[in-house]
Design a protein around this motif. Sequence first.
Motif: not given
Length: 325
Positions: A98-99, A103
């Motif tokens: 993710t940016p 995760v």
Amino acid sequence: MAEALWGGKALPLGLGVGHFTDLEARTGCTVVLAAEGAVAAADVRGAAPGTRETDLLRPENTVERVQAVVLTGGSAFGLAAAEGVVRYLAERGRGFPTPGGVVPIVPAAVLYDLGRGRLHRPPGAEAGYQAALAVGEEVGEGGVGAGTGAVAGGVKGGVGLAGYLLEEGFRVAALAAVNSLGRPFDPRTGRLYAEGLLAVEEKALLPDLSRYQGREEDHRFPYLPGQNTTLGVVATDAPLSKAQARRLAIMAQDGIARAIRPAHTPLDGDLVFALALGDGRGVDPMALLRLGAYAADALARAIARAVLLAEGFLGVPSYRELVAG
């Protein structure tokens, strides 16, 4: 013919298994680690499940790969063990990109073992972290990890592992944590329901039944109603798609029904996770059929091994103790 494999040996599938065992509280957790990611799915058949992040495993949902799966005692409290596995993976940069950073995706399922030890100490984040650290060359079986406080139809349950090498070259393995309402053996004869599936070397573990006093089977099952679940993880190196992994989990559920009677009851939370280590491109329907058939056999064998290798504790005999007289 497929070749029976494993039974306590390390999984040659790019997966690792680690346990955290708390004998004082008579509970624990088990981590199946796929740090590089595995296409994953789940199938729930019991009516009383306790789960984390299983909705994202549906074939129509976005995330395809998980980095680990957690099987844990502690009922709903035990879901906290997954947080420790998330931390372990995040420290190593493993997870869904993710940016804001990776995760880790760590689905989990629980079984009920509260009140079976001297302390109330359900597995938490530190237990999950320690289980991840404990991933090694061998896979412990019997009363370890998620099977520490498990009871199966009135005898000691536990954790078991079994697998097959198929003619096509694919491998499929099953890990079971057995805490069932149903019995893993026929009370009339004392024989394990899954005995016929055991490999030759596994049959050497079977007890002498010559002193067993058979009794008529009934379906009242007064022992620990509402405190039961059998959890499974089936894994393969075949390149299954997410939808095919779901079918593998569905077919593998038959292994629970072959090894435990009754299964999938209103008072169990029976659940099977499926993990595929390939690239996700999919296999032909006949290959999937054979994988599913052997996944069910592997799960039934894993259940039998869990019960055969578990040692009893105060008030709960092992299967071997019960039938040996």
